[in-house]
Motif scaffolding. Structure first.
Motif, PDB file in Angstrom:
ATOM      1  N   VAL A 171      19.186 -19.067 -65.392  1.00 20.21           N
ATOM      2  CA  VAL A 171      19.345 -20.378 -66.208  1.00 20.21           C
ATOM      3  C   VAL A 171      20.022 -21.700 -65.412  1.00 20.21           C
ATOM      4  O   VAL A 171      19.784 -22.592 -65.891  1.00 20.21           O
ATOM      5  N   VAL A 172      20.566 -21.339 -64.527  1.00 19.17           N
ATOM      6  CA  VAL A 172      21.283 -22.523 -63.637  1.00 19.17           C
ATOM      7  C   VAL A 172      20.484 -22.779 -62.431  1.00 19.17           C
ATOM      8  O   VAL A 172      20.521 -21.682 -61.497  1.00 19.17           O
ATOM      9  N   PRO A 173      19.992 -23.782 -62.091  1.00 18.25           N
ATOM     10  CA  PRO A 173      20.275 -25.197 -62.767  1.00 18.25           C
ATOM     11  C   PRO A 173      19.309 -25.611 -63.618  1.00 18.25           C
ATOM     12  O   PRO A 173      19.293 -26.678 -63.864  1.00 18.25           O
ATOM     13  N   LEU A 174      18.164 -24.805 -63.903  1.00 18.32           N
ATOM     14  CA  LEU A 174      17.175 -25.143 -64.563  1.00 18.32           C
ATOM     15  C   LEU A 174      17.118 -25.494 -65.761  1.00 18.32           C
ATOM     16  O   LEU A 174      16.806 -26.936 -66.266  1.00 18.32           O
ATOM     17  N   LEU A 175      17.990 -24.809 -66.729  1.00 16.34           N
ATOM     18  CA  LEU A 175      18.146 -25.035 -68.039  1.00 16.34           C
ATOM     19  C   LEU A 175      19.027 -26.352 -68.135  1.00 16.34           C
ATOM     20  O   LEU A 175      18.718 -27.254 -69.107  1.00 16.34           O
ATOM     21  N   PRO A 176      20.350 -26.473 -67.470  1.00  8.61           N
ATOM     22  CA  PRO A 176      20.828 -27.783 -67.537  1.00  8.61           C
ATOM     23  C   PRO A 176      20.252 -28.994 -67.388  1.00  8.61           C
ATOM     24  O   PRO A 176      20.267 -30.027 -67.913  1.00  8.61           O
ATOM     25  N   ALA A 177      19.420 -28.968 -66.277  1.00 10.78           N
ATOM     26  CA  ALA A 177      18.535 -30.100 -65.898  1.00 10.78           C
ATOM     27  C   ALA A 177      17.465 -30.418 -67.004  1.00 10.78           C
ATOM     28  O   ALA A 177      17.292 -31.495 -67.339  1.00 10.78           O
ATOM     29  N   GLY A 178      16.827 -29.390 -67.620  1.00  4.63           N
ATOM     30  CA  GLY A 178      15.920 -29.337 -68.388  1.00  4.63           C
ATOM     31  C   GLY A 178      16.464 -29.965 -69.649  1.00  4.63           C
ATOM     32  O   GLY A 178      15.951 -30.748 -70.530  1.00  4.63           O
TER      33      GLY A 178
END
Length: 418
Positions: A171-178
């Motif tokens: 989930v990091v860093p994809l979810l924060p950026a999304g």
């Protein structure tokens, strides 16, 4: 005596000639994908051509009423389509490593563009602040953010492939950026694009091989966020209630006006339509007839046959892309290709379901057909990237770099007889 001929078992089999070889550029037809790649190209151009014709038909009446050239919007759309096709060709010829290198610049530029929307350069259209206007040039950064998020997410997940079983790496860093991109779009009151971005995040995680438990938790959080966004807006809740009671007489002139007239347009088209350019609902009965609701004008003018043609073209595009994807074993290529086609086909399904009354009106364009330069260019660029990452005749595949040249084992020569 002359040397004996090789036994049949030891002869090197002759590779069958590709019937399409030489008829298409090398990036468009290679030995493994020569049949499907031209299909992708042809379907996309056909959809874009149908879009140009329908934009010209749907926008002409309102343009004349506004005192502007009736060919103004179709000419602009044609120029953007031409630019998108050129970009598609350029991207389709790039090696995979170059597409991968575009990931971070695309993400950074998208975040900058989404931030500039809230400066004096930003522009509000139909209540949504998601446009940039600089010197008469307008663009919608959220359309390019969709593609940037897919490419960047694919680069991150493919690099961390061995660690994705651990939820923190998944989930990091994809979810924060999304989440940042979705939040910036949501702040501009564009719920439709926000939902599409959430769908893209889910697709990227799924095709990246993230565990289903992690994907389920992320999906639950996204669904909750979507409900909050809908519940905190009176206009959005009004659209939902209107959709639930669509067709009622008290709502025919309210929030259900656009959807109800869209239903009338589809119903009046019959089997083969009233004729190209002969739509009656486009005479100011359907707001945004050339944009989000262009499918209703298409259905009225070309009938059920025309709508089934468009649905069939999108289905062929999806099958051709997924068939091409099956020939690649590269994780980055798989995520990019699957993410882009999920975005395009998913958005098409949502738009068609919206205008036909299966979903409430949330405002998303129909890919390749609705009016909009940013949407057209980003969609065509996405197709170009699919063609690039699935090309099998590249000599610089990452899996072969630094490992030398792979040679075929020598075929033993038969014993010579004298």
């Amino acid at each position: 005596m002359a040397a004996a001929r090789k036994p049949l078992a030891l002869r090197t089999p002759r590779k069958p000639r590709n019937p399409l070889a030489g008829r298409f550029p090398r990036w468009l037809a290679d030995e493994s994908g020569g049949r499907t790649r031209p299909v992708i190209f042809a379907v996309v151009l056909t959809l874009a051509g149908i879009g140009l014709v329908e934009v010209a038909s749907a926008s002409s009446v309102e343009s004349v009423a506004a005192g502007i050239n009736p060919y103004d919007l179709p000419l602009k759309q044609g120029l953007w389509t031409l630019a998108g096709v050129v970009i598609m060709f350029v991207l389709a010829g790039l090696p995979v490593r170059h597409i991968r290198k575009l990931a971070w610049p695309m993400l950074i530029l998208s975040l900058i563009g989404l931030g500039l929307v809230f400066t004096p350069l930003g522009m509000t259209v139909n209540g949504n602040r998601n446009w940039l206007n600089a010197g008469g040039f307008t663009a919608q950064p959220s359309e390019f953010a969709k593609l940037a998020l897919i490419v960047w997410g694919a680069a991150v997940l493919s690099r961390k492939e061995a660690l994705l079983r651990q939820w923190k790496h998944a989930v990091v860093p994809l979810l924060p950026a999304g989440a940042v991109i979705a939040a910036l779009v949501a702040l501009g009151h564009d719920l439709g694009t926000t939902l599409i971005i959430m769908m893209i995040i889910a697709a990227t995680l799924f095709y990246g091989g993230v565990p289903m438990k992690v994907l389920g938790v992320a999906g639950g959080i996204g669904a909750g966020a979507a409900l909050v966004l809908a519940a905190t807006s009176g206009n959005r809740m009004g659209r939902i209630f209107s959709w639930l009671g669509m067709g009622s007489t008290e709502d025919s002139q309210g929030l259900g006006y656009q959807a109800l007239n869209g239903q009338y347009a589809l119903a009046s088209g019959g089997w083969f339509g009233v004729g190209l350019g002969q739509s009656r609902e486009k005479w100011n009965w359907i707001p945004e007839a050339h944009n989000d609701f262009i499918f209703t004008i298409l259905g009225e003018e070309l009938g059920l046959a025309g709508t089934l043609l468009v649905l069939g073209l999108f289905a062929i595009l999806a099958v051709a892309v997924f068939k091409t994807i099956t020939r690649t074993e590269d994780t980055f290529a798989r995520i990019v290709s699957c993410g882009i086609i999920t975005w395009i086909i998913g958005q098409a399904i949502i738009n068609i379901a919206m205008v036909s009354g299966l979903l409430p009106v949330i405002g998303v364009p129909l890919p390749f057909i609705s009016y909009g330069g940013s949407a057209m260019v980003s969609s065509l660029a996405g197709i170009g990237m699919i063609l690039a990452v699935t090309r099998t005749n590249q000599s610089d595949r990452p899996s072969l770099r630094g490992r030398g040249t792979i040679r075929k084992p020598p075929v033993p020569e038969p014993a010579r007889t004298s």
